[in-house]
Scaffold this active site. Sequence first.
Site, PDB file in Angstrom:
ATOM      1  N   CYS A 199       0.958  -1.284  -0.095  1.00  0.00           N
ATOM      2  CA  CYS A 199      -0.376   0.234  -0.180  1.00  0.00           C
ATOM      3  C   CYS A 199       0.875   1.218  -0.285  1.00  0.00           C
ATOM      4  O   CYS A 199       1.828   1.056   0.863  1.00  0.00           O
ATOM      5  CB  CYS A 199      -0.959   0.068   1.288  1.00  0.00           C
ATOM      6  SG  CYS A 199      -2.331   1.290   1.226  1.00  0.00           S
TER       7      CYS A 199
ATOM      8  N   ASN B  31      -9.133   4.065   4.341  1.00  0.00           N
ATOM      9  CA  ASN B  31      -8.834   4.840   3.798  1.00  0.00           C
ATOM     10  C   ASN B  31      -7.962   5.158   2.100  1.00  0.00           C
ATOM     11  O   ASN B  31      -7.528   6.400   1.959  1.00  0.00           O
ATOM     12  CB  ASN B  31      -8.017   5.035   4.324  1.00  0.00           C
ATOM     13  CG  ASN B  31      -6.763   4.389   4.122  1.00  0.00           C
ATOM     14  OD1 ASN B  31      -6.885   4.093   3.851  1.00  0.00           O
ATOM     15  ND2 ASN B  31      -5.195   5.000   5.510  1.00  0.00           N
TER      16      ASN B  31
ATOM     17  N   GLU C  46      -7.969  11.173  -6.203  1.00  0.00           N
ATOM     18  CA  GLU C  46      -7.535  12.348  -5.776  1.00  0.00           C
ATOM     19  C   GLU C  46      -7.298  13.254  -6.638  1.00  0.00           C
ATOM     20  O   GLU C  46      -6.243  13.141  -6.878  1.00  0.00           O
ATOM     21  CB  GLU C  46      -7.737  12.929  -4.527  1.00  0.00           C
ATOM     22  CG  GLU C  46      -7.975  14.420  -4.152  1.00  0.00           C
ATOM     23  CD  GLU C  46      -7.525  14.473  -2.594  1.00  0.00           C
ATOM     24  OE1 GLU C  46      -8.356  14.175  -1.451  1.00  0.00           O
ATOM     25  OE2 GLU C  46      -6.658  15.424  -2.222  1.00  0.00           O
TER      26      GLU C  46
ATOM     27  N   HIS D 221       2.466   8.855   7.277  1.00  0.00           N
ATOM     28  CA  HIS D 221       2.316   8.651   5.536  1.00  0.00           C
ATOM     29  C   HIS D 221       0.615   9.397   5.888  1.00  0.00           C
ATOM     30  O   HIS D 221       0.320   9.017   4.621  1.00  0.00           O
ATOM     31  CB  HIS D 221       2.233   6.970   5.681  1.00  0.00           C
ATOM     32  CG  HIS D 221       0.802   6.418   6.442  1.00  0.00           C
ATOM     33  ND1 HIS D 221       0.670   6.463   7.973  1.00  0.00           N
ATOM     34  CD2 HIS D 221       0.211   5.909   5.421  1.00  0.00           C
ATOM     35  CE1 HIS D 221      -0.944   5.760   7.413  1.00  0.00           C
ATOM     36  NE2 HIS D 221      -0.879   5.114   6.800  1.00  0.00           N
ATOM     37  N   GLY D 222      -0.071   9.740   6.592  1.00  0.00           N
ATOM     38  CA  GLY D 222      -0.860  10.390   6.307  1.00  0.00           C
ATOM     39  C   GLY D 222      -1.315  11.388   7.734  1.00  0.00           C
ATOM     40  O   GLY D 222      -0.597  11.616   8.783  1.00  0.00           O
ATOM     41  N   ALA D 223      -2.774  11.726   7.951  1.00  0.00           N
ATOM     42  CA  ALA D 223      -2.964  12.752   9.369  1.00  0.00           C
ATOM     43  C   ALA D 223      -2.946  11.606  10.159  1.00  0.00           C
ATOM     44  O   ALA D 223      -2.796  11.784  11.185  1.00  0.00           O
ATOM     45  CB  ALA D 223      -4.080  12.635   9.418  1.00  0.00           C
ATOM     46  N   GLY D 224      -3.339  10.327  10.287  1.00  0.00           N
ATOM     47  CA  GLY D 224      -3.968   9.235  11.288  1.00  0.00           C
ATOM     48  C   GLY D 224      -5.385   9.400  11.596  1.00  0.00           C
ATOM     49  O   GLY D 224      -5.645  10.717  12.260  1.00  0.00           O
TER      50      GLY D 224
ATOM     51  N   LYS E  90     -13.933   7.826  -3.821  1.00  0.00           N
ATOM     52  CA  LYS E  90     -14.021   6.597  -2.323  1.00  0.00           C
ATOM     53  C   LYS E  90     -14.913   5.681  -3.014  1.00  0.00           C
ATOM     54  O   LYS E  90     -13.923   4.222  -3.797  1.00  0.00           O
ATOM     55  CB  LYS E  90     -14.402   6.592  -1.814  1.00  0.00           C
ATOM     56  CG  LYS E  90     -13.833   8.446  -0.457  1.00  0.00           C
ATOM     57  CD  LYS E  90     -12.793   8.202  -0.203  1.00  0.00           C
ATOM     58  CE  LYS E  90     -12.586   6.728   0.633  1.00  0.00           C
ATOM     59  NZ  LYS E  90     -11.419   6.541   1.332  1.00  0.00           N
TER      60      LYS E  90
END
Length: 399
Positions: A87, A148, A152, A299-302, A377
Amino acid sequence: MSQQHSRQEFPLPSAPVTGSATVTVFASPTSWIESGALAQCHQVAALDGMMHVAAMPDLHPGKGAPIGAAMASTVLYPFLVGSDIGCGIAVFPIKLKRAVPAKLAARFPDLDRALDPEQDADDPAWAVVKGDIPTGHLEGLGTVGRGNHFVELARIETVLEPGHASRLGLATDDLVLIVHSGSRGLGERILRAHTEVHGAGPAPDPAAYLAMHDDAVRWGSLNRRLMAARVAHALGAEPTEPIVDQCHNLVEIRDEVYLHRKGAAPGDGRDVLIAGTRGTHSYLVAAHAGPDANHSVAHGAGRKMSRADALRRGRAKHTVEELRRTPVGSLVVCGDRQLLFEEAPTAYKRIEQVIADLVDHDLATPVATTVPLVTYKTPDLGSTPRRDHRDRRRKGGRP
């Protein structure tokens, strides 16, 4: 800070344990870090052969192991990588004459429908496939998945490091496709084959596991390219090569040690897109993390809420339409109402705090921010997007 209910699937030692590996959390005292996630880090630190656990500011509890952590060990543990091997997040430049979210949202292809080499042989997206498909795995090929994951269309809003952005070919107001997805069923099949026999134990034959793992990583990268090509063609643009493509679920051998990353991106001199939520900015950063951070970044906002909590609270606080049109003016294409609530921006930490923690700990330098225009999504069941594989005017279908 509220503690979520345990989502642990594998039995691990209680934490902390005397003589266990070191654990370092790269977050400020005011950052949202759940006690359950910290407990998982210490549980992992107690595993045989574990040397160091580096927890990123997006740390949160996972199924059997923390998400947002890089874990160095002399022993290879497949469950630390998890089921979605490979991923990652890729960024593709895209050129469009006009970027009107409402019009473009209706043109996104159905990324729940896998590409079939025979039925869709004329699909121009096949042109990005060079050589064979890893392992010949066709299930879910060209699809985004759930959770998630997303595709985009975004705009470069603020360039913070002009020289670095220029080297990537980026400038303010440029458009990019951001693709977040993994190896779909392939990684799950690999992990299941291991856990059915060995549970949370180490890989008895690390080389054999790594060979399958590497195939899944390559498959995930190829799948991100296929999706970007499908979307580009559907929007009337030509596919491009990714300027960023970093995997955040993988294991690599570094200095003769197995470095497991679960929701942690490689941070050793690479460019990384750190995803915000579907209603906030994302950050393209130049990562320069050292050994204390296991050469990794967030890797992201979490997540800060479990999916169950997000669903319950979201239904009480938001309407479906509020979540489909975000505060930044972007549109979310998602026909799955439950997923809309589970993935609401309020279910995540503030991306600005995550980035600030990375900067404060000298792990990364922000290069540019992106703002979403359309986030895909799942198919919007209320509309009928144009199908992307019947454009006879284009060439380059898979033979």
